[in-house]
Design a protein around this motif. Sequence first.
Motif, PDB file in Angstrom:
ATOM      1  N   SER A  12      26.928  30.205  37.590  1.00 13.05           N
ATOM      2  CA  SER A  12      26.510  29.637  36.918  1.00 13.05           C
ATOM      3  C   SER A  12      25.143  30.008  36.552  1.00 13.05           C
ATOM      4  N   ARG A  36      28.644  26.916  42.613  1.00 17.80           N
ATOM      5  CA  ARG A  36      27.640  27.483  41.749  1.00 17.80           C
ATOM      6  C   ARG A  36      26.693  28.769  40.840  1.00 17.80           C
ATOM      7  N   ASP A  38      23.396  21.576  39.041  1.00 16.19           N
ATOM      8  CA  ASP A  38      23.789  21.671  40.180  1.00 16.19           C
ATOM      9  C   ASP A  38      24.495  20.552  41.152  1.00 16.19           C
ATOM     10  N   THR A  82      32.464  24.151  40.034  1.00 18.87           N
ATOM     11  CA  THR A  82      32.155  25.508  39.483  1.00 18.87           C
ATOM     12  C   THR A  82      32.588  25.156  37.819  1.00 18.87           C
TER      13      THR A  82
END
Length: 256
Positions: free
Chosen positions: A103, A100, A114, A154
């Motif tokens: 992001s 992640r 997340d 993701t």
Amino acid sequence: MLSVKDITIRYGPCDVLSNISFDMREGEMIALLGPNGAGKTTLIKALNGILPVAEGDILLDEKPLGTYSRREIAKRIAVVAQENETKFPVTVLEFVLSGRFASGSAFGWESEDDIESAKRALSECDLADFGSRLMNELSGGERQRVVLARAIATDAKILLLDEPTANLDLRHQAMMFRLVRERCDSEDYSAVVITHDLNLAAEFANKLLLLKQGTIYVAGAATDVLTGPNIREVFGVNTLLDINPASGNVRVTNVF
């Protein structure tokens, strides 16, 4: 989404891939087929911007891939690589959360979104109870499923999968292909999948690219690509082909 324009990739003086061209559209799943050494993994690395192209270009959303930063690419493209052994004592949930970073979250400072995305991805990969397990204690097949979960978490819309069913049992092979197929159908994902299983490719992929010695020998629907002459020319084996009565797709029933 991705457009490959006449690319050539070289290792030193040798062309590993030559004059490769194809387009990948939203909702499309493409299977890369071919014998070992045909250039499949090299192509996956080029599509992720890891390997530079010597000639031609790869466009991501109509812009050259080379103009994107690694973080920008990671927001759009997720990879499931062949080698997924993890020697460090990181938990499964921590490993999936590490995907992640693109992001905006730093490792160790994950948001509730997340964590929710990571747990949802683990559940989809039949790993709901694995969050606290250590990666270096998992079997090869379990690690492979965790790596897919990391890619899904993701939220990148393009998935590049290099032999994702290696080390998986029959149930989880079908699960992995079905999960990717469903993402393409319902959420406008796109995927390029390297596989040696011609039947899985025929069942789940929209388009097949059959590579031979660094070039695309033939591309198209399974019925056009998986023919006796094509398989004999590329793999050097004779096959018995028929139609799967359940799906109506071409099926390789024997190799001799």
